[in-house]
Design a protein around this motif. Structure first.
Motif, PDB file in Angstrom:
ATOM      1  N   VAL A   1     -66.396  62.294 -58.005  1.00  0.00           N
ATOM      2  CA  VAL A   1     -67.645  62.954 -58.384  1.00  0.00           C
ATOM      3  C   VAL A   1     -67.650  64.356 -57.779  1.00  0.00           C
ATOM      4  N   ALA A   2     -67.724  65.358 -58.643  1.00  0.00           N
ATOM      5  CA  ALA A   2     -67.736  66.747 -58.169  1.00  0.00           C
ATOM      6  C   ALA A   2     -69.156  67.117 -57.726  1.00  0.00           C
ATOM      7  N   VAL A   3     -69.253  67.605 -56.500  1.00  0.00           N
ATOM      8  CA  VAL A   3     -70.568  68.008 -55.981  1.00  0.00           C
ATOM      9  C   VAL A   3     -70.458  69.388 -55.331  1.00  0.00           C
ATOM     10  N   ARG A   4     -71.579  70.070 -55.281  1.00  0.00           N
ATOM     11  CA  ARG A   4     -71.560  71.388 -54.626  1.00  0.00           C
ATOM     12  C   ARG A   4     -71.434  71.212 -53.120  1.00  0.00           C
ATOM     13  N   SER A   5     -72.109  70.170 -52.612  1.00  0.00           N
ATOM     14  CA  SER A   5     -72.081  69.957 -51.168  1.00  0.00           C
ATOM     15  C   SER A   5     -71.962  68.467 -50.843  1.00  0.00           C
ATOM     16  N   ILE A   6     -70.902  68.130 -50.130  1.00  0.00           N
ATOM     17  CA  ILE A   6     -70.718  66.728 -49.734  1.00  0.00           C
ATOM     18  C   ILE A   6     -71.872  66.280 -48.831  1.00  0.00           C
ATOM     19  N   ASP A   7     -72.241  67.129 -47.906  1.00  0.00           N
ATOM     20  CA  ASP A   7     -73.319  66.759 -46.976  1.00  0.00           C
ATOM     21  C   ASP A   7     -74.602  66.408 -47.720  1.00  0.00           C
ATOM     22  N   LYS A   8     -74.884  67.217 -48.745  1.00  0.00           N
ATOM     23  CA  LYS A   8     -76.102  66.972 -49.501  1.00  0.00           C
ATOM     24  C   LYS A   8     -75.983  65.657 -50.286  1.00  0.00           C
ATOM     25  N   ALA A   9     -74.814  65.467 -50.904  1.00  0.00           N
ATOM     26  CA  ALA A   9     -74.615  64.238 -51.685  1.00  0.00           C
ATOM     27  C   ALA A   9     -74.672  63.005 -50.797  1.00  0.00           C
ATOM     28  N   LEU A  10     -74.196  63.161 -49.556  1.00  0.00           N
ATOM     29  CA  LEU A  10     -74.233  62.028 -48.632  1.00  0.00           C
ATOM     30  C   LEU A  10     -75.672  61.603 -48.318  1.00  0.00           C
ATOM     31  N   GLY A  11     -76.567  62.586 -48.473  1.00  0.00           N
ATOM     32  CA  GLY A  11     -77.977  62.247 -48.295  1.00  0.00           C
ATOM     33  C   GLY A  11     -78.384  61.108 -49.219  1.00  0.00           C
ATOM     34  N   PHE A  12     -77.775  61.087 -50.385  1.00  0.00           N
ATOM     35  CA  PHE A  12     -78.054  59.993 -51.316  1.00  0.00           C
ATOM     36  C   PHE A  12     -77.154  58.781 -51.043  1.00  0.00           C
ATOM     37  N   TYR A  13     -75.820  59.005 -51.101  1.00  0.00           N
ATOM     38  CA  TYR A  13     -74.895  57.870 -51.039  1.00  0.00           C
ATOM     39  C   TYR A  13     -74.937  57.148 -49.687  1.00  0.00           C
ATOM     40  N   ARG A  14     -75.042  57.929 -48.601  1.00  0.00           N
ATOM     41  CA  ARG A  14     -75.026  57.302 -47.286  1.00  0.00           C
ATOM     42  C   ARG A  14     -76.430  56.875 -46.875  1.00  0.00           C
TER      43      ARG A  14
ATOM     44  N   VAL B   1     -62.217  72.672 -59.062  1.00  0.00           N
ATOM     45  CA  VAL B   1     -63.465  71.906 -59.018  1.00  0.00           C
ATOM     46  C   VAL B   1     -64.686  72.830 -59.106  1.00  0.00           C
ATOM     47  N   ALA B   2     -64.542  74.030 -58.493  1.00  0.00           N
ATOM     48  CA  ALA B   2     -65.636  75.014 -58.608  1.00  0.00           C
ATOM     49  C   ALA B   2     -65.833  75.392 -60.076  1.00  0.00           C
ATOM     50  N   LYS B   3     -64.705  75.584 -60.779  1.00  0.00           N
ATOM     51  CA  LYS B   3     -64.790  75.941 -62.199  1.00  0.00           C
ATOM     52  C   LYS B   3     -65.388  74.798 -63.007  1.00  0.00           C
ATOM     53  N   PHE B   4     -65.025  73.604 -62.631  1.00  0.00           N
ATOM     54  CA  PHE B   4     -65.570  72.432 -63.319  1.00  0.00           C
ATOM     55  C   PHE B   4     -67.097  72.407 -63.172  1.00  0.00           C
ATOM     56  N   ILE B   5     -67.551  72.610 -61.954  1.00  0.00           N
ATOM     57  CA  ILE B   5     -69.005  72.563 -61.711  1.00  0.00           C
ATOM     58  C   ILE B   5     -69.703  73.711 -62.440  1.00  0.00           C
ATOM     59  N   ALA B   6     -69.046  74.888 -62.423  1.00  0.00           N
ATOM     60  CA  ALA B   6     -69.641  76.036 -63.116  1.00  0.00           C
ATOM     61  C   ALA B   6     -69.776  75.755 -64.603  1.00  0.00           C
ATOM     62  N   GLY B   7     -68.779  75.071 -65.176  1.00  0.00           N
ATOM     63  CA  GLY B   7     -68.782  74.809 -66.616  1.00  0.00           C
ATOM     64  C   GLY B   7     -69.654  73.633 -67.011  1.00  0.00           C
ATOM     65  N   ARG B   8     -69.563  72.582 -66.248  1.00  0.00           N
ATOM     66  CA  ARG B   8     -70.203  71.330 -66.673  1.00  0.00           C
ATOM     67  C   ARG B   8     -71.319  70.873 -65.748  1.00  0.00           C
ATOM     68  N   GLY B   9     -71.394  71.486 -64.607  1.00  0.00           N
ATOM     69  CA  GLY B   9     -72.367  71.013 -63.623  1.00  0.00           C
ATOM     70  C   GLY B   9     -71.761  69.926 -62.752  1.00  0.00           C
ATOM     71  N   GLU B  10     -72.501  69.516 -61.760  1.00  0.00           N
ATOM     72  CA  GLU B  10     -72.035  68.428 -60.898  1.00  0.00           C
ATOM     73  C   GLU B  10     -71.907  67.157 -61.731  1.00  0.00           C
TER      74      GLU B  10
END
Ligand SMILES: Nc1nc2c(ncn2[C@@H]2O[C@H](COP(=O)(O)OP(=O)(O)O)[C@@H](O)[C@H]2O)c(=O)[nH]1
Ligand SMILES: [Mg+2]
Length: 403
Positions: free
Chosen positions: A280-293, A335-344
């Motif tokens: 799963v491509a995310v802008r910030s792992i720390d932020k995503a961990l707020g959900f997953y963890r 991955v940055a390009k992926f997020i820029a094109g398609r979003g997280e």
């Protein structure tokens, strides 16, 4: 289902049907299985998914105790009721000396022209590949192709090369007086695997002593008390009692259940493939961990920077598989390009396969677009990426499952 490349280009279904009523086809299929032909894998997978009414009996004991002679007796008992039988005799002697196999042949040869009896001898020495695997595969082949009784004759107990107890419905341990089988020494192994004890060569001295020792064994953890039967195999004495003991054990059914679980596992292994992780491509792992963890309670078991991919990753064990959070190190990363094109979002699906090289070859010949040559990552695993244009729109990572 696609047609496989094997025998006469039959599908596994057609092949299985053909084997069911034909001992020569069964023999050919057994050879394919022993040689681990790819089409045999497909056949075994199919057979392991089919319900089988077969009874698989393991006959285990030291060389010369009379296993083959007992097998012969059991064959006759089953054939008397027009039931079909397969015997897989695993022999530890060299194919050159061939001693015991020759013996097996002689003892069981009376059945050579009976299409209801299929006999396969397998020498362990000089055998390429895993004997244990070949044995359980052959048993699966015979059971799945409709044989009523499958006998697997092996030497040794518990720690032997082929642990028949793992896949037999009923494990019969064969002993004989005066064979130097020390019940005390064998106790641990015996306790685990024996559902039925047969004291063969009961025409000899020392039967009572052996019987006493067997009855003194402590109760088994699962509550089953193995029966003790006495036989004189070459005279056919006690075969009916042995059969009764086997049936009684089968009805108790604890092993059938265990065997079923093993077959299921085996089927899974045949398929062999698993989802290793979802990326799963995310802008910030720390932020995503707020959900997953924090919200879902997943542990971030492993975090790492993969410089050559330009990413940080965090692996979260999830539901028997894993979720990989991927965060770009900088704007230049794919991955940055992926997020820029398609979003997280879902970035790739990673499949693990035991047939990695074979699969990569097949992808190449089929014209699929591989993004990189197979390479070995930091964790020591080999992987390749397949472009979304070949896969239905999702980046696919293939990872080698090492055997
Ligand atoms: N006296 C006696 N000999 C037996 C009996 N059962 C088998 N035999 C003989 O023991 C030898 C070994 O038998 P076999 O079935 O090949 O043993 P395996 O190596 O365990 O398969 C053969 O010569 C048989 O005829 C039995 O109950 N009593
Ligand atoms: Mg034998």
């Amino acid at each position: 289902m696609g047609r496989h490349q094997g025998r006469n280009r039959l599908t596994p279904e057609e092949w299985a049907d053909r084997i069911a009523g034909n001992v020569r086809e069964l023999a050919r299929a057994a050879t394919s299985v022993e040689n681990r032909r790819p089409e045999a894998e497909a056949l075994l997978r199919l057979l392991s998914e089919r319900a089988s009414g077969a009874l698989i009996v393991g006959l285990t004991g030291s060389p010369g105790v009379g296993k083959s002679t007992l097998a012969d007796g059991l064959i006759r008992a089953w054939r008397a009721e027009s039931k079909t039988v397969a015997v897989i005799a695993v022999d530890p002697t060299s194919p050159q000396s061939g001693g015991a196999i020759l013996g097996d042949r002689i003892r069981m040869q009376r059945h050579w022209d009976d299409p209801g009896v299929f006999i396969r001898s397998m020498a362990t020495r000089g055998h390429t590949g895993g004997v244990a695997r070949a044995t359980s595969d052959l048993a699966l082949l015979c059971a799945g192709s409709g044989r009523d009784l499958v006998i697997v004759e092996t030497v040794g107990v518990g720690q032997s090369e082929v642990d028949v107890a793992g896949f037999a419905d009923v494990a019969v341990v064969v002993l004989a007086p005066g064979m130097g089988d020390d019940v005390q020494a064998m106790k641990a192994g015996l306790m685990e695997v024996a559902d039925v004890f047969t004291i063969n060569k009961a025409d000899r001295e020392g039967v009572e002593q052996l019987e006493r020792e067997l009855h003194q064994l402590p109760p088994r953890a699962d509550g089953w008390t193995p029966s003790v039967v006495k036989t004189v195999a070459h005279l056919g004495q006690g075969i009916a009692e042995l059969r009764e003991a086997i049936d009684k054990c089968r009805q108790a059914n604890f092993r059938a259940r265990r065997a079923a679980a093993l077959w299921a596992k085996r089927a899974e292994q045949h398929a062999g493939w698993s989802i290793d992780h979802l990326g799963v491509a995310v802008r910030s792992i720390d932020k995503a961990l707020g959900f997953y963890r924090d919200s879902l309670g997943f542990d971030a078991a492993h975090r790492e920077t993969v410089a050559h991919e330009g990413v940080n990753v965090a692996m979260l064990p999830a539901a028997g598989s894993r979720i990989e959070l991927i965060e770009p190190l900088d704007d230049g990363s794919a991955v940055a390009k992926f997020i820029a094109g398609r979003g997280e979002g879902l970035h790739h699906v990673a499949l693990r396969t035991p047939r990695f090289r074979e699969t990569v070859e097949r992808l190449r010949t089929s014209g699929a677009r591989l993004i990189n040559e197979p390479r070995t990552g930091a964790g020591g695993h080999t992987y390749v990426f397949v472009h979304p244009e070949s896969t239905g729109g999702v980046l696919l990572e293939l990872i080698e499952e090492k055997e």
